[in-house]
Design a protein around this motif. Structure first.
Motif, PDB file in Angstrom:
ATOM      1  N   GLU A 199       0.843  -1.192   0.000  1.00  0.00           N
ATOM      2  CA  GLU A 199       0.000   0.000   0.000  1.00  0.00           C
ATOM      3  C   GLU A 199       0.882   1.247   0.000  1.00  0.00           C
ATOM      4  N   PHE A 200       0.338   2.340  -0.524  1.00  0.00           N
ATOM      5  CA  PHE A 200       1.058   3.604  -0.560  1.00  0.00           C
ATOM      6  C   PHE A 200       0.911   4.324   0.777  1.00  0.00           C
ATOM      7  N   TRP A 201       2.046   4.703   1.370  1.00  0.00           N
ATOM      8  CA  TRP A 201       2.075   5.431   2.631  1.00  0.00           C
ATOM      9  C   TRP A 201       2.803   6.750   2.441  1.00  0.00           C
ATOM     10  N   ILE A 202       2.449   7.741   3.256  1.00  0.00           N
ATOM     11  CA  ILE A 202       3.131   9.035   3.204  1.00  0.00           C
ATOM     12  C   ILE A 202       3.332   9.525   4.635  1.00  0.00           C
ATOM     13  N   GLY A 203       4.471  10.176   4.871  1.00  0.00           N
ATOM     14  CA  GLY A 203       4.789  10.649   6.209  1.00  0.00           C
ATOM     15  C   GLY A 203       4.650  12.161   6.328  1.00  0.00           C
ATOM     16  N   CYS A 204       4.104  12.618   7.431  1.00  0.00           N
ATOM     17  CA  CYS A 204       3.961  14.059   7.679  1.00  0.00           C
ATOM     18  C   CYS A 204       5.330  14.640   8.021  1.00  0.00           C
ATOM     19  N   ASP A 205       5.705  15.715   7.380  1.00  0.00           N
ATOM     20  CA  ASP A 205       7.001  16.346   7.622  1.00  0.00           C
ATOM     21  C   ASP A 205       6.992  17.221   8.872  1.00  0.00           C
ATOM     22  N   ILE A 206       5.850  17.352   9.509  1.00  0.00           N
ATOM     23  CA  ILE A 206       5.760  18.160  10.722  1.00  0.00           C
ATOM     24  C   ILE A 206       5.767  17.266  11.964  1.00  0.00           C
ATOM     25  N   CYS A 207       4.766  16.398  12.072  1.00  0.00           N
ATOM     26  CA  CYS A 207       4.677  15.528  13.250  1.00  0.00           C
ATOM     27  C   CYS A 207       5.370  14.188  13.048  1.00  0.00           C
ATOM     28  N   GLU A 208       5.742  13.891  11.805  1.00  0.00           N
ATOM     29  CA  GLU A 208       6.471  12.684  11.438  1.00  0.00           C
ATOM     30  C   GLU A 208       5.681  11.393  11.684  1.00  0.00           C
ATOM     31  N   ARG A 209       4.388  11.496  11.648  1.00  0.00           N
ATOM     32  CA  ARG A 209       3.559  10.289  11.706  1.00  0.00           C
ATOM     33  C   ARG A 209       3.300   9.817  10.282  1.00  0.00           C
ATOM     34  N   TRP A 210       2.967   8.525  10.158  1.00  0.00           N
ATOM     35  CA  TRP A 210       2.739   7.934   8.850  1.00  0.00           C
ATOM     36  C   TRP A 210       1.256   7.671   8.620  1.00  0.00           C
ATOM     37  N   TYR A 211       0.851   7.745   7.343  1.00  0.00           N
ATOM     38  CA  TYR A 211      -0.558   7.594   6.984  1.00  0.00           C
ATOM     39  C   TYR A 211      -0.704   6.783   5.703  1.00  0.00           C
ATOM     40  N   HIS A 212      -1.781   5.984   5.656  1.00  0.00           N
ATOM     41  CA  HIS A 212      -2.172   5.403   4.372  1.00  0.00           C
ATOM     42  C   HIS A 212      -2.497   6.563   3.431  1.00  0.00           C
ATOM     43  N   GLY A 213      -2.031   6.473   2.201  1.00  0.00           N
ATOM     44  CA  GLY A 213      -2.378   7.520   1.240  1.00  0.00           C
ATOM     45  C   GLY A 213      -3.881   7.658   1.079  1.00  0.00           C
ATOM     46  N   LYS A 214      -4.589   6.523   1.099  1.00  0.00           N
ATOM     47  CA  LYS A 214      -6.037   6.562   0.904  1.00  0.00           C
ATOM     48  C   LYS A 214      -6.750   7.229   2.076  1.00  0.00           C
ATOM     49  N   CYS A 215      -6.143   7.133   3.281  1.00  0.00           N
ATOM     50  CA  CYS A 215      -6.786   7.718   4.458  1.00  0.00           C
ATOM     51  C   CYS A 215      -6.708   9.245   4.455  1.00  0.00           C
ATOM     52  N   VAL A 216      -5.657   9.789   3.846  1.00  0.00           N
ATOM     53  CA  VAL A 216      -5.509  11.250   3.803  1.00  0.00           C
ATOM     54  C   VAL A 216      -5.734  11.788   2.386  1.00  0.00           C
ATOM     55  N   LYS A 217      -6.265  10.902   1.535  1.00  0.00           N
ATOM     56  CA  LYS A 217      -6.639  11.278   0.166  1.00  0.00           C
ATOM     57  C   LYS A 217      -5.456  11.833  -0.626  1.00  0.00           C
ATOM     58  N   ILE A 218      -4.303  11.143  -0.497  1.00  0.00           N
ATOM     59  CA  ILE A 218      -3.116  11.488  -1.269  1.00  0.00           C
ATOM     60  C   ILE A 218      -2.732  10.285  -2.121  1.00  0.00           C
ATOM     61  N   THR A 219      -2.687  10.469  -3.417  1.00  0.00           N
ATOM     62  CA  THR A 219      -2.282   9.410  -4.322  1.00  0.00           C
ATOM     63  C   THR A 219      -0.792   9.551  -4.628  1.00  0.00           C
ATOM     64  N   PRO A 220      -0.141   8.489  -5.136  1.00  0.00           N
ATOM     65  CA  PRO A 220       1.266   8.606  -5.524  1.00  0.00           C
ATOM     66  C   PRO A 220       1.502   9.728  -6.525  1.00  0.00           C
ATOM     67  N   ALA A 221       0.561   9.910  -7.455  1.00  0.00           N
ATOM     68  CA  ALA A 221       0.702  10.971  -8.449  1.00  0.00           C
ATOM     69  C   ALA A 221       0.639  12.357  -7.795  1.00  0.00           C
ATOM     70  N   LYS A 222      -0.289  12.510  -6.842  1.00  0.00           N
ATOM     71  CA  LYS A 222      -0.420  13.801  -6.160  1.00  0.00           C
ATOM     72  C   LYS A 222       0.800  14.090  -5.300  1.00  0.00           C
ATOM     73  N   ALA A 223       1.382  13.041  -4.722  1.00  0.00           N
ATOM     74  CA  ALA A 223       2.557  13.220  -3.867  1.00  0.00           C
ATOM     75  C   ALA A 223       3.752  13.761  -4.643  1.00  0.00           C
ATOM     76  N   GLU A 224       3.770  13.503  -5.946  1.00  0.00           N
ATOM     77  CA  GLU A 224       4.877  13.975  -6.777  1.00  0.00           C
ATOM     78  C   GLU A 224       5.023  15.496  -6.725  1.00  0.00           C
ATOM     79  N   SER A 225       3.906  16.196  -6.560  1.00  0.00           N
ATOM     80  CA  SER A 225       3.929  17.661  -6.622  1.00  0.00           C
ATOM     81  C   SER A 225       3.997  18.315  -5.243  1.00  0.00           C
ATOM     82  N   ILE A 226       4.062  17.514  -4.184  1.00  0.00           N
ATOM     83  CA  ILE A 226       4.105  18.057  -2.820  1.00  0.00           C
ATOM     84  C   ILE A 226       5.552  18.147  -2.344  1.00  0.00           C
TER      85      ILE A 226
END
Length: 241
Positions: A199-226
């Motif tokens: 599954e795709f996961w993404i980490g918050c750069d502020i609190c450093e917690r990890w999230y399922h991409g689907k739970c925070v509505k971030i796709t791999p494609a969208k992450a490219e521009s963040i």
């Protein structure tokens, strides 16, 4: 048909058998792909792809005896050929073939003890899967680290398409081998679910917690521009204390 004169018994013998069958399958789906594609005529009956211990491949009808001498590969691979893009169809065949190769290996390894089975799987896991070869994906040997703050926030990221980019943080496959077991303890900051490598996961750069991409509505494609990702909780805060 896929038959054997003597069953491999030791870990080394089973792995040698696995490697030989895998080599035949890889040849069918890469070097001999045009011949393989033509052989899988949808007008024919249910066909299976076999890899043999002499590193050859064969597309033929399934075994007639019930139960068969060995686990059988996916049945009817030829029927989906013309209904999909060629590359997608080959990838589908590769996935099913990886499952079959494992099934045969652990069929032979049924009498191995726990440590021997673990060693067999470790040896198999060091080799790229047929799917990885066919899709030209990177073979990831080490599990990513998944602690919640001990690593730099400017790490590379690994999306579910296997490509590595710069920030924001997503699970990375480049961390040390001695930390590979830690990833299983990481929980999604939204749903509390455990880490899963598929599954795709993404980490918050502020609190450093990890999230399922689907739970925070971030796709791999969208992450490219963040450039810097803030989770929903941190996005509502004006500043960190």
């Amino acid at each position: 048909m896929s038959t054997i004169s003597s069953s491999p018994r030791t870990v080394e013998e089973i792995f040698k058998d696995y490697s030989a069958r895998r080599a035949g399958i890889v040849r069918a789906l890469t070097y001999d792909v045009d011949e393989f594609y033509a052989t899988c005529d949808p007008e024919k009956e249910n066909l299976c792809l076999y890899g043999h211990p002499n590193e050859t491949w064969e597309v033929t009808l399934p075994a007639e005896e019930v139960p068969p001498e060995l686990p059988e590969p996916a049945l009817g691979i030829n029927f989906a050929r013309d209904g999909m893009h060629k590359r997608d169809w080959l990838s589908l065949v590769a996935v099913h073939t990886d499952s079959w190769l494992l099934a045969v290996a652990f069929y032979f390894g049924a009498r191995l003890n726990r440590n021997e089975r673990k060693r067999l799987f470790s040896m198999i896991n060091e080799v790229p899967t047929v799917f990885e070869v066919v899709t030209e994906r990177k073979h990831v040997k080490d599990k990513p680290n998944a602690d919640n703050g001990n690593k730099s926030r400017s790490s590379t990221k690994r999306t579910n398409d296997g490509q590595s980019k710069s920030t924001p943080r997503v699970y990375d496959d480049s961390f040390a081998e001695d930390e590979e077991d830690e990833h299983g303890e990481t929980l999604c900051g939204t749903c509390g679910g455990n880490y899963s490598g598929d599954e795709f996961w993404i980490g918050c750069d502020i609190c450093e917690r990890w999230y399922h991409g689907k739970c925070v509505k971030i796709t791999p494609a969208k992450a490219e521009s963040i450039k810097q990702y803030k989770c929903p909780s941190c996005s509502t805060k004006k500043s960190r204390p």
